[in-house]
Design an enzyme around this catalytic site. Structure first.
Site, short mmCIF file in Angstrom:
data_model
loop_
_atom_site.label_atom_id
_atom_site.label_comp_id
_atom_site.label_asym_id
_atom_site.label_seq_id
_atom_site.Cartn_x
_atom_site.Cartn_y
_atom_site.Cartn_z
N CYS A 1 0.82 -1.20 0.00
CA CYS A 1 0.00 0.00 0.00
C CYS A 1 0.86 1.26 0.00
CB CYS A 1 -0.89 0.02 1.23
SG CYS A 1 -1.97 -1.39 1.34
N ARG B 1 5.50 -0.25 -6.00
CA ARG B 1 5.44 -1.08 -4.78
C ARG B 1 4.46 -2.24 -4.93
NH1 ARG B 1 6.45 2.75 0.04
NH2 ARG B 1 4.94 1.53 1.19
N TRP C 1 -2.92 -2.78 -1.52
CA TRP C 1 -2.52 -4.17 -1.78
C TRP C 1 -3.30 -4.99 -0.78
CZ3 TRP C 1 -0.03 -8.10 0.96
CH2 TRP C 1 0.50 -9.14 0.19
N ASN D 1 -2.07 2.48 5.80
CA ASN D 1 -1.13 1.40 5.52
C ASN D 1 -0.93 0.62 6.80
OD1 ASN D 1 -0.76 2.32 2.99
ND2 ASN D 1 1.43 2.76 3.19
N GLY D 2 -0.91 -0.69 6.70
CA GLY D 2 -0.67 -1.51 7.89
C GLY D 2 -1.82 -2.47 8.12
N GLU E 1 17.40 -19.21 -4.87
CA GLU E 1 16.99 -17.95 -5.50
C GLU E 1 16.35 -18.22 -6.87
OE1 GLU E 1 16.41 -15.00 -4.82
OE2 GLU E 1 16.78 -13.73 -6.55
N LYS F 1 12.67 -16.98 -7.83
CA LYS F 1 12.40 -16.15 -9.01
C LYS F 1 11.38 -16.83 -9.90
CE LYS F 1 13.79 -12.75 -8.39
NZ LYS F 1 14.46 -12.60 -7.16
N GLU G 1 7.84 -16.65 -8.34
CA GLU G 1 7.16 -15.35 -8.30
C GLU G 1 6.85 -14.81 -9.69
OE1 GLU G 1 11.08 -12.74 -6.81
OE2 GLU G 1 9.09 -12.25 -6.07
N HIS H 1 17.04 -37.52 0.31
CA HIS H 1 16.33 -37.51 1.59
C HIS H 1 14.86 -37.13 1.45
CE1 HIS H 1 20.11 -38.23 3.57
NE2 HIS H 1 20.64 -37.29 2.80
N LYS I 1 6.22 -4.87 -3.92
CA LYS I 1 7.66 -4.60 -3.91
C LYS I 1 8.18 -4.40 -2.50
CE LYS I 1 11.65 -3.77 -5.74
NZ LYS I 1 12.37 -5.00 -6.13
C1 AGP Z 1 12.34 -10.74 -4.36
O1 AGP Z 1 12.27 -11.03 -5.71
C2 AGP Z 1 11.08 -10.54 -3.67
N1 AGP Z 1 10.18 -9.74 -4.37
C3 AGP Z 1 11.09 -10.48 -2.16
O2 AGP Z 1 11.42 -11.76 -1.74
C4 AGP Z 1 11.99 -9.45 -1.44
O3 AGP Z 1 13.32 -9.77 -1.62
C5 AGP Z 1 11.61 -9.43 0.05
O4 AGP Z 1 10.28 -9.06 0.20
C6 AGP Z 1 12.50 -8.54 0.88
O5 AGP Z 1 12.40 -7.21 0.49
P1 AGP Z 1 13.45 -6.14 1.00
O6 AGP Z 1 14.76 -6.53 0.40
O7 AGP Z 1 12.95 -4.84 0.47
O8 AGP Z 1 13.48 -6.20 2.48
#
Ligand code: AGP
Length: 604
Positions: free
Chosen positions: A2, A27, A74, A98-99, A475, A479, A482, A498, A599
Site C-alpha cells: 500500500c 510497490r 494491496w 497502511n498496515g 533464489e 524467481k 514469483e 532424503h 515490492k
Molecule cells: C524478491 O524477488 C522478492 N520480491 C522479495 O522476496 C523481497 O526480496 C523481500 O520481500 C525482501 O524485500 P526487501 O529486500 O525490500 O526487504
C-alpha cells in the site's frame, strides 16, 4: 505494498495526488483511490485495478480542492474490489491507511452494536467509524486521534481528513512508515519520500506513536504520550531516478542489464582496486572485534545472506547464522553484544526485518544494514549502513539489488578477514566480475528462451546446487515461482535422496547448477540419480566444467563464461533471473508486477 500520498496547499490537489500514486505504483497494488475535501464534503473516487482505471474515472471532472489524500491498496483484509479500496469514509471522516489493525474484529463488533454499517471487508473502515464515534462523543479531531492511538493494536500509518477541518490533514503512525514533505506550495505526506521527491527536498520522518496534522505551511505533532513534540526536517534529495524502461520491454530486463554497472559501483564503494585495500569507513568495522555474524532478511535479501554466510565463514572466519526475519523476531534467540547483527533489505521498509532489528537494538547489540534505499526506516535505525548502489529497483522481482547485496557481503568478508595480505587474489577475481557478468547477461538473454519454452509447459520443477550454488538454486526457485507461477523448489543437491527425489518423473524438470568446484563430481552423482529416474535435466554450467559424456545426461545446457568458483554464483544468478523472466514471458505473465506480490512488504 500500500502507498499513501496527501497534499494540503495552494494548488489543486487531485493531479498532485495522482502523480504521487504513480511514483508509488512500483510497490505493487491492486486498487487505488483519492478523496479531496471542499466545502465540508468529501469527493471520493476509487477504482479496482491499475491506476489508469482511476484516471479514467477522474477524467473531465473539475476538482479545485486544495486538500486531499490518496492511496494504492494491496489487499490484506478483503478482496481487491472498489468497495475495499481506500479512502474509507463516512460523513465526518475520510482516511487512508497502511498496515494491519489486529484488533479490528473486536472494534467492529462494538461499532456494529452502536449501529454503524460497514460497506467493506477492510480493517481500515473500522478506523473511520471509530473516529466518527469519538467525534459524536464530543471529542475534537486531536482528542479523537489520541483516543484512537490508545485503542488500535497492530501497525498503521494514517492520513485523515475531517469534514469539519477544511485545512488540515491529520496524520498518525505506529509501525508503518510515514513521512511529511515540505514543498513550495504546501505540505505533503507520503508512505515514502520517493512519492514526494518531485515537490519536496525537506522531509520529516514521523516516529512511532506520533500523531498530529499538516497545514499549508505547518506541521504540528504530539508524541505517544500526548505531549507536543518537535521533529526536525532534514534535507533529502530524493534522486528522481529514471523510472523509464529505456527501450527495454520490462523494468526487469533493464535491471538485469544494469547489473555489471551496479556491481562495479557497489564493489568500488568498499574496495580499492588500485591498492587492494579496504576503503576507510568500511575498515572501521574491523576494529570492532566481532565474534560472530547474525544475518536477518526476507525473501531474496535472506538468500543473499545465505550466500554471504559462505564468504563470512570462508574468508573472514566468522561463524555466521542466517535467519528469515519473520522467524527471528519470535525465536527468542539470545542476543549477544559481540555479534554483528546484519539486516539485509533492498527497500529498508520490510516490516518483519524492521521488527527483528528493533529486538536487537533494544538489547544494545551492534546492528548494521545492507540496504539500497538511503533514508529508509532501516537505514535510519541501524548503527551502520552498508549501501548497495543499485539505484531504484522497480521490478517487483529483485535482480540488481540481489547482486549488489552479494557485492556488499563479499566486500564485508574481505574487510573482516584476519589477514589482509592474503586477499589480493580476491581483488583480482572481483575486478573481472563486471565484465564476466556483462558477457553472461548478453549470452544467456539469447539462449534462455530455448529452455524457457520447455519450462513454461510444466507446473513443477527443481533447482539443485551445492555449496555457494545452493543459495542460488534457492533464489532460482524463488524467481521462478514469483514470475512464472510455476511451482519450483530449490535444494542442496546432496539432499535429494532424503525426500525430494520421490518427485522425479518424466514431466518434472530438474535444473542443475554446476561450476568447476571441488563438489562438482558430487553434484554430477545427484544428476545421475535424477537421470536414472527419467527426470528431464537442464544444466546451468560453467564452460569447460563437463566432459562430452557428462553433457549427454542433460536435455539442454546453458553455458556460462568459464570462471573461478568465487565468481560463478554471480553468473549463475544472471542465468536463473533470465530463465524465470522468459518462462514468465512465455506464460504471458505480468513480469514487472507479478500477481499478489508487492515490492515493499510493509505489513507483517
Ligand atoms: C524478491 O524477488 C522478492 N520480491 C522479495 O522476496 C523481497 O526480496 C523481500 O520481500 C525482501 O524485500 P526487501 O529486500 O525490500 O526487504
Amino acid at each position: 505494498m500500500c502507498g499513501i500520498v496527501g497534499y494540503v496547499g495552494s494548488e489543486p490537489a487531485a493531479h498532485l495526488l495522482i502523480e504521487g500514486l504513480e511514483k508509488l505504483s512500483y510497490r505493487g497494488y491492486d486498487s487505488s483511490g483519492i478523496a479531496t475535501l471542499h466545502n465540508r464534503h468529501f469527493h471520493r473516487v476509487r477504482a479496482k485495478g491499475k491506476l489508469e482505471k482511476l484516471k479514467e474515472k477522474l477524467e473531465g471532472q473539475e476538482n479545485l480542492a486544495t486538500i486531499g489524500i490518496a492511496h494504492t491498496r494491496w489487499a490484506t483484509h478483503g478482496m481487491p474490489t472498489e468497495a475495499n479500496a481506500h479512502p474509507h469514509q463516512n460523513d465526518k471522516v475520510s482516511l487512508v491507511h497502511n498496515g494491519i489493525i489486529e484488533n479490528a474484529d473486536s472494534l467492529k463488533k462494538m461499532l456494529l452494536q452502536q449501529g454503524y454499517e460497514f460497506e467493506s471487508e477492510t480493517d481500515t473502515e473500522v478506523i473511520a467509524h471509530l473516529l466518527h464515534y469519538h467525534l459524536t462523543q464530543g471529542l475534537n479531531p486531536q482528542q479523537a486521534l489520541q483516543k484512537l492511538q490508545e485503542t488500535l493494536r497492530g501497525a498503521y500509518a494514517l492520513g485523515i481528513l475531517f469534514a469539519q477541518d477544511l485545512n488540515r490533514i491529520y496524520i498518525m503512525r505506529h509501525g508503518s512508515p510515514l513521512v511529511v514533505g515540505r514543498g513550495e506550495t504546501g505540505h505533503f505526506i507520503g508512505s515514502d519520500a520517493l512519492a514526494l521527491g518531485e515537490w519536496c527536498q525537506q522531509f520529516c520522518y514521523l516516529e512511532n506513536g506520533d500523531f498530529g496534522w499538516i497545514e499549508q505551511g505547518r506541521l504540528s505533532l504530539w508524541n505517544e504520550a500526548g505531549e507536543p513534540c518537535e521533529r526536525s526536517f532534514q534535507h533529502v534529495s530524493v534522486v528522481s531516478e529514471n523510472q523509464s524502461k529505456e527501450g527495454y520491454p520490462y523494468f526487469m530486463a533493464k535491471e538485469i542489464h544494469e547489473q555489471p554497472q551496479v556491481i562495479r559501483q557497489t564493489l568500488s564503494a568498499y574496495l580499492d582496486f588500485e591498492t587492494f585495500g579496504i576503503k576507510e569507513d568500511f575498515a572501521a568495522l574491523k576494529s570492532q572485534g566481532y565474534k560472530r555474524v547474525q544475518i536477518v532478511g526476507c525473501g531474496t535479501a535472506f538468500l543473499a545472506g545465505r550466500l554471504g554466510k559462505y564468504w563470512l565463514e570462508g574468508i573472514a572466519g566468522l561463524p555466521t547464522s542466517v535467519e528469515i526475519a519473520s522467524e527471528f523476531r519470535y525465536c527468542q534467540k539470545p542476543i549477544e553484544t559481540d555479534t554483528l547483527y546484519l539486516f539485509i533489505s533492498q527497500s529498508g521498509e520490510t516490516a518483519d526485518t524492521l521488527a527483528a532489528h528493533e529486538i536487537v537494538k533494544a538489547v544494545g547489540a551492534p546492528t548494521g544494514a545492507i540496504v539500497n534505499v538511503p533514508h529508509s526506516t532501516l537505514d535510519r535505525e541501524v548503527d551502520l549502513s552498508l549501501y548497495t548502489y543499485a539505484g531504484a529497483e522497480i521490478g517487483v522481482a529483485s535482480t540488481k539489488a540481489f547482486t549488489a547485496q552479494l557485492c556488499a557481503l563479499y566486500a564485508l568478508s574481505l574487510c573482516l578477514a584476519p589477514d589482509h595480505k592474503k586477499l589480493k587474489e580476491h581483488f583480482e577475481v572481483l575486478k573481472s566480475l563486471p565484465g564476466l557478468v556483462q558477457q553472461t547477461v548478453d549470452r544467456i538473454e539469447k539462449e534462455a528462451p530455448r529452455i524457457a519454452m520447455d519450462l513454461a509447459k510444466t507446473e513443477d520443477m527443481l533447482f539443485i546446487g551445492r555449496h555457494t550454488l545452493y543459495p542460488i538454486a534457492l533464489e532460482g526457485a524463488l524467481k521462478m515461482k514469483e514470475l512464472s507461477y510455476v511451482h519450483a523448489e530449490g535444494y542442496g543437491a546432496g539432499e535429494l535422496k532424503h525426500g525430494p527425489i520421490a518427485l522425479i518423473h518424466a514431466g518434472f524438470p530438474t535444473i542443475a547448477l554446476l561450476d568447476e568446484s571441488a563438489l562438482k563430481e558430487k553434484t554430477l552423482s545427484n544428476v545421475q540419480e535424477v537421470q536414472a529416474r527419467g527426470g528431464p535435466l537442464y544444466g546451468l554450467v560453467s564452460e569447460g566444467a563437463l566432459t562430452a559424456e557428462q553433457e549427454a545426461s542433460f536435455k539442454d545446457i546453458l553455458y556460462l563464461p568459464k570462471t573461478s568458483e568465487e565468481v560463478s554464483p554471480f553468473l549463475m544468478t544472471i542465468a536463473v533471473q533470465w530463465l524465470a523472466y522468459f518462462t514468465a514471458m512465455v506464460r504471458g505473465n505480468d513480469i514487472d508486477q507479478p500477481r499478489n506480490l508487492a515490492k515493499s512488504v510493509t505489513v507483517e
